[in-house]
Design a protein around this motif. Structure first.
Motif, PDB file in Angstrom:
ATOM      1  N   GLU A  43       0.826  -1.215   0.000  1.00 14.53           N
ATOM      2  CA  GLU A  43       0.000   0.000   0.000  1.00 14.53           C
ATOM      3  C   GLU A  43       0.857   1.261   0.000  1.00 14.53           C
ATOM      4  OE1 GLU A  43      -1.009   0.315   4.769  1.00 14.53           O
ATOM      5  OE2 GLU A  43      -2.365  -0.782   3.460  1.00 14.53           O
ATOM      6  N   SER A  44       2.104   1.164   0.488  1.00 19.04           N
ATOM      7  CA  SER A  44       2.993   2.327   0.516  1.00 19.04           C
ATOM      8  C   SER A  44       4.431   1.855   0.714  1.00 19.04           C
ATOM      9  CB  SER A  44       2.620   3.270   1.668  1.00 19.04           C
ATOM     10  OG  SER A  44       2.861   2.637   2.916  1.00 19.04           O
ATOM     11  N   GLU A  45       5.366   2.747   0.433  1.00 13.33           N
ATOM     12  CA  GLU A  45       6.771   2.443   0.688  1.00 13.33           C
ATOM     13  C   GLU A  45       7.009   2.195   2.169  1.00 13.33           C
ATOM     14  OE1 GLU A  45      11.248   4.324   0.063  1.00 13.33           O
ATOM     15  OE2 GLU A  45       9.520   5.380  -0.753  1.00 13.33           O
ATOM     16  N   GLU A  46       6.344   2.966   3.000  1.00 17.09           N
ATOM     17  CA  GLU A  46       6.498   2.815   4.446  1.00 17.09           C
ATOM     18  C   GLU A  46       6.060   1.432   4.908  1.00 17.09           C
ATOM     19  OE1 GLU A  46       6.510   6.867   3.207  1.00 17.09           O
ATOM     20  OE2 GLU A  46       4.859   5.451   2.986  1.00 17.09           O
ATOM     21  N   ALA A  47       4.970   0.919   4.334  1.00 14.09           N
ATOM     22  CA  ALA A  47       4.476  -0.408   4.702  1.00 14.09           C
ATOM     23  C   ALA A  47       5.470  -1.488   4.292  1.00 14.09           C
ATOM     24  CB  ALA A  47       3.115  -0.674   4.060  1.00 14.09           C
ATOM     25  N   GLY A  48       6.007  -1.395   3.070  1.00 16.33           N
ATOM     26  CA  GLY A  48       6.990  -2.376   2.603  1.00 16.33           C
ATOM     27  C   GLY A  48       8.251  -2.350   3.427  1.00 16.33           C
ATOM     28  N   THR A  49       8.734  -1.168   3.714  1.00 13.81           N
ATOM     29  CA  THR A  49       9.953  -1.020   4.515  1.00 13.81           C
ATOM     30  C   THR A  49       9.737  -1.543   5.933  1.00 13.81           C
ATOM     31  OG1 THR A  49      10.613   0.885   3.196  1.00 13.81           O
ATOM     32  CG2 THR A  49      11.657   0.650   5.348  1.00 13.81           C
ATOM     33  N   ALA A  50       8.599  -1.226   6.514  1.00 17.98           N
ATOM     34  CA  ALA A  50       8.303  -1.690   7.871  1.00 17.98           C
ATOM     35  C   ALA A  50       8.208  -3.213   7.920  1.00 17.98           C
ATOM     36  CB  ALA A  50       7.007  -1.059   8.375  1.00 17.98           C
ATOM     37  N   ALA A  51       7.621  -3.830   6.901  1.00 18.06           N
ATOM     38  CA  ALA A  51       7.463  -5.281   6.887  1.00 18.06           C
ATOM     39  C   ALA A  51       8.808  -5.994   6.884  1.00 18.06           C
ATOM     40  CB  ALA A  51       6.630  -5.719   5.689  1.00 18.06           C
ATOM     41  N   VAL A  52       9.737  -5.531   6.059  1.00 17.09           N
ATOM     42  CA  VAL A  52      11.031  -6.223   5.993  1.00 17.09           C
ATOM     43  C   VAL A  52      11.882  -5.981   7.234  1.00 17.09           C
ATOM     44  CG1 VAL A  52      11.068  -6.330   3.483  1.00 17.09           C
ATOM     45  CG2 VAL A  52      12.196  -4.430   4.635  1.00 17.09           C
ATOM     46  N   LYS A  53      11.476  -5.035   8.066  1.00 14.04           N
ATOM     47  CA  LYS A  53      12.173  -4.791   9.333  1.00 14.04           C
ATOM     48  C   LYS A  53      11.383  -5.322  10.524  1.00 14.04           C
ATOM     49  CE  LYS A  53      14.554  -0.690   7.660  1.00 14.04           C
ATOM     50  NZ  LYS A  53      14.728   0.757   7.803  1.00 14.04           N
ATOM     51  N   SER A  54      10.241  -5.951  10.258  1.00 15.85           N
ATOM     52  CA  SER A  54       9.352  -6.403  11.329  1.00 15.85           C
ATOM     53  C   SER A  54       9.843  -7.695  11.985  1.00 15.85           C
ATOM     54  CB  SER A  54       7.943  -6.627  10.769  1.00 15.85           C
ATOM     55  OG  SER A  54       7.941  -7.772   9.918  1.00 15.85           O
ATOM     56  N   GLU A  55       9.177  -8.070  13.064  1.00 13.20           N
ATOM     57  CA  GLU A  55       9.502  -9.312  13.770  1.00 13.20           C
ATOM     58  C   GLU A  55       9.215 -10.543  12.914  1.00 13.20           C
ATOM     59  OE1 GLU A  55       7.486  -9.415  17.521  1.00 13.20           O
ATOM     60  OE2 GLU A  55       8.527  -7.636  18.277  1.00 13.20           O
TER      61      GLU A  55
END
Length: 110
Positions: free
Chosen positions: A67-79
């Motif tokens: 949905e956004s760059e922020e969502a993609g970036t957050a996912a690959v840094k998530s738990e």
């Protein structure tokens, strides 16, 4: 603006790739863990040859739409990221190449 990641698996002479596991286990895992944090869709393509008929440089690509760059970036840094990335040896012996960027144009052809 949507954000897209393309995960490409190289087609090397010794490449092993379990497409059944990938489609039935890995990609559903990706959807389950990353859907709630903004993954909108995914699609997988398998290449038997390039456009000239030669052996393709990549065997499989997966396109993930966020949905956004922020969502993609957050996912690959998530738990959940280590679970997803840790699953790679279960279906292939090669490391993927990843490209990511914002969609800047598209057209559906009727």
């Amino acid at each position: 603006m949507t954000y897209t990641a393309v995960v490409a698996y190289p087609n090397e002479p010794d490449t092993k790739f379990d497409i059944d596991y990938y489609l039935q286990s890995h990609m559903p895992l990706v959807a389950k863990l990353w859907g709630p944090v903004g993954l909108k869709s995914w699609k997988v393509a398998k290449y038997d040859s390039d456009i000239t008929g030669a052996s393709p440089k990549y065997l499989i690509t997966a396109t993930l739409v966020w949905e956004s760059e922020e969502a993609g970036t957050a996912a690959v840094k998530s738990e959940s990221a280590p679970t997803i990335f840790g699953d790679i040896p279960n279906f292939t012996n090669v490391q993927p190449i990843t490209l990511a960027g914002s969609v800047i144009g598209s057209q559906e052809i009727a």
